[in-house]
Enzyme design. Sequence first.
Site, PDB file in Angstrom:
ATOM      1  N   MET A   1       0.783  -1.219   0.000  1.00  0.00           N
ATOM      2  CA  MET A   1       0.000   0.000   0.000  1.00  0.00           C
ATOM      3  C   MET A   1       0.819   1.275   0.000  1.00  0.00           C
ATOM      4  O   MET A   1       0.252   2.354   0.095  1.00  0.00           O
ATOM      5  CB  MET A   1      -0.868   0.009   1.240  1.00  0.00           C
ATOM      6  CG  MET A   1      -2.235   0.533   1.006  1.00  0.00           C
ATOM      7  SD  MET A   1      -3.321  -0.127   2.278  1.00  0.00           S
ATOM      8  CE  MET A   1      -2.176  -0.684   3.516  1.00  0.00           C
ATOM      9  N   PRO A   2       2.166   1.160  -0.115  1.00  0.00           N
ATOM     10  CA  PRO A   2       2.932   2.411  -0.061  1.00  0.00           C
ATOM     11  C   PRO A   2       2.639   3.308  -1.268  1.00  0.00           C
ATOM     12  O   PRO A   2       2.164   2.819  -2.302  1.00  0.00           O
ATOM     13  CB  PRO A   2       4.394   1.943  -0.122  1.00  0.00           C
ATOM     14  CG  PRO A   2       4.376   0.492   0.185  1.00  0.00           C
ATOM     15  CD  PRO A   2       3.039  -0.026  -0.252  1.00  0.00           C
ATOM     16  N   TYR A   3       2.944   4.575  -1.081  1.00  0.00           N
ATOM     17  CA  TYR A   3       2.876   5.537  -2.172  1.00  0.00           C
ATOM     18  C   TYR A   3       4.224   6.246  -2.252  1.00  0.00           C
ATOM     19  O   TYR A   3       4.720   6.773  -1.241  1.00  0.00           O
ATOM     20  CB  TYR A   3       1.761   6.569  -1.918  1.00  0.00           C
ATOM     21  CG  TYR A   3       1.811   7.678  -2.936  1.00  0.00           C
ATOM     22  CD1 TYR A   3       1.372   7.456  -4.235  1.00  0.00           C
ATOM     23  CD2 TYR A   3       2.363   8.903  -2.631  1.00  0.00           C
ATOM     24  CE1 TYR A   3       1.460   8.440  -5.193  1.00  0.00           C
ATOM     25  CE2 TYR A   3       2.453   9.903  -3.585  1.00  0.00           C
ATOM     26  CZ  TYR A   3       2.000   9.662  -4.859  1.00  0.00           C
ATOM     27  OH  TYR A   3       2.109  10.638  -5.822  1.00  0.00           O
TER      28      TYR A   3
ATOM     29  N   THR B   1       1.210  -1.113  -4.393  1.00  0.00           N
ATOM     30  CA  THR B   1       2.250  -0.077  -4.293  1.00  0.00           C
ATOM     31  C   THR B   1       2.132   0.855  -5.499  1.00  0.00           C
ATOM     32  O   THR B   1       2.168   0.398  -6.638  1.00  0.00           O
ATOM     33  CB  THR B   1       3.652  -0.719  -4.237  1.00  0.00           C
ATOM     34  OG1 THR B   1       3.754  -1.482  -3.032  1.00  0.00           O
ATOM     35  CG2 THR B   1       4.750   0.329  -4.262  1.00  0.00           C
ATOM     36  N   VAL B   2       1.976   2.133  -5.208  1.00  0.00           N
ATOM     37  CA  VAL B   2       1.806   3.142  -6.262  1.00  0.00           C
ATOM     38  C   VAL B   2       3.061   4.013  -6.328  1.00  0.00           C
ATOM     39  O   VAL B   2       3.596   4.422  -5.296  1.00  0.00           O
ATOM     40  CB  VAL B   2       0.565   4.018  -5.978  1.00  0.00           C
ATOM     41  CG1 VAL B   2       0.452   5.159  -6.990  1.00  0.00           C
ATOM     42  CG2 VAL B   2      -0.701   3.172  -5.990  1.00  0.00           C
TER      43      VAL B   2
END
Lengths: 65, 65, 65, 65, 65, 65
Positions: free
Chosen positions: E1-3, E40-41
């Site tokens: 889920m990191p950006y 991950t975006v």
Amino acid sequence: MPYVNIKITREGATAEQKAELIKGVTDLLAKILRKNPATTVVTIDEIETDNWGIGGESVTVRRKR
Amino acid sequence: MPYVNIKITREGATAEQKAELIKGVTDLLAKILRKNPATTVVTIDEIETDNWGIGGESVTVRRKR
Amino acid sequence: MPYVNIKITREGATAEQKAELIKGVTDLLAKILRKNPATTVVTIDEIETDNWGIGGESVTVRRKR
Amino acid sequence: MPYVNIKITREGATAEQKAELIKGVTDLLAKILRKNPATTVVTIDEIETDNWGIGGESVTVRRKR
Amino acid sequence: MPYVNIKITREGATAEQKAELIKGVTDLLAKILRKNPATTVVTIDEIETDNWGIGGESVTVRRKR
Amino acid sequence: MPYVNIKITREGATAEQKAELIKGVTDLLAKILRKNPATTVVTIDEIETDNWGIGGESVTVRRKR
């Protein structure tokens, strides 16, 4: 001269893991784009799970299911 | 109407210093680009030295050398 | 080591004005917080007036009134 | 796939209010732009009033008047 | 889920290099912090050299010296 | 006084859709958190699909499959 901002949920990443991340991202930019590591800046934001949403829900709520 | 975000390491900047920074940046934008101070927004992020990297290292590690 | 991001509407700021802004912000951080100018990074985003909103309206619409 | 960052002053927003905000923004992007809610990410930064400036003053100072 | 947001000067990075950067950063986050690559975006901002300052000068000016 | 930044891929969002988004987000913040719409700022970044990654791939590559 790149600037990289990494946002993750605050869930116990250690100083060692964060140092590894800083090193890894700086190396990637040097290897792929020949960016000078000396002026590559990386900041990490650790965000409470109440303040991070995905799929229309907070991570706090998702983790409870 | 400008929006300015300032990131610094968290190392004891006082409320007075931060107020001076807000005033100074707002004045610069008015002087150089005729931006309306009334709608100029400035936010300051103070970031732990473990979470700030430069030259492939965290600031915590650099400060120890 | 500070990092500053300035967002303004894209309305013809010249290279000279932007250079003046970079110099001014870097000087402020050195004067007020003793930050090293050599590693102070400033980026400027110029944003189309359709993509900037205030008061619930785009700047494009506000300028037409 | 949108990414939304919301910055507000830290003044007691509850987990419920933040969840409502995450839901509301995700729904807006689905309704207006047909963006997939499953990959819409929202982060909320709550910022101390000393670190938020408008009109050349910190919010702390403005609130005192 | 990191950006992750990466800012570089606009100087001809190719689609292949940017794809390599996206892959590399996503892999790092999976390896170091066990973050799920699927959510991950990574976004990359390419910034004109007039709009990037370091050491109180724009990159355009520094490159001319 | 909130500041909201929305990042979407550049794929033809119209001025009308962006205006609707600005209005919608501003209204949400007023309704949920009693934030003053007059000083709520929203910016929208439209990002090329080569510069947006998810799942370790650029959106350009994902769209081709």
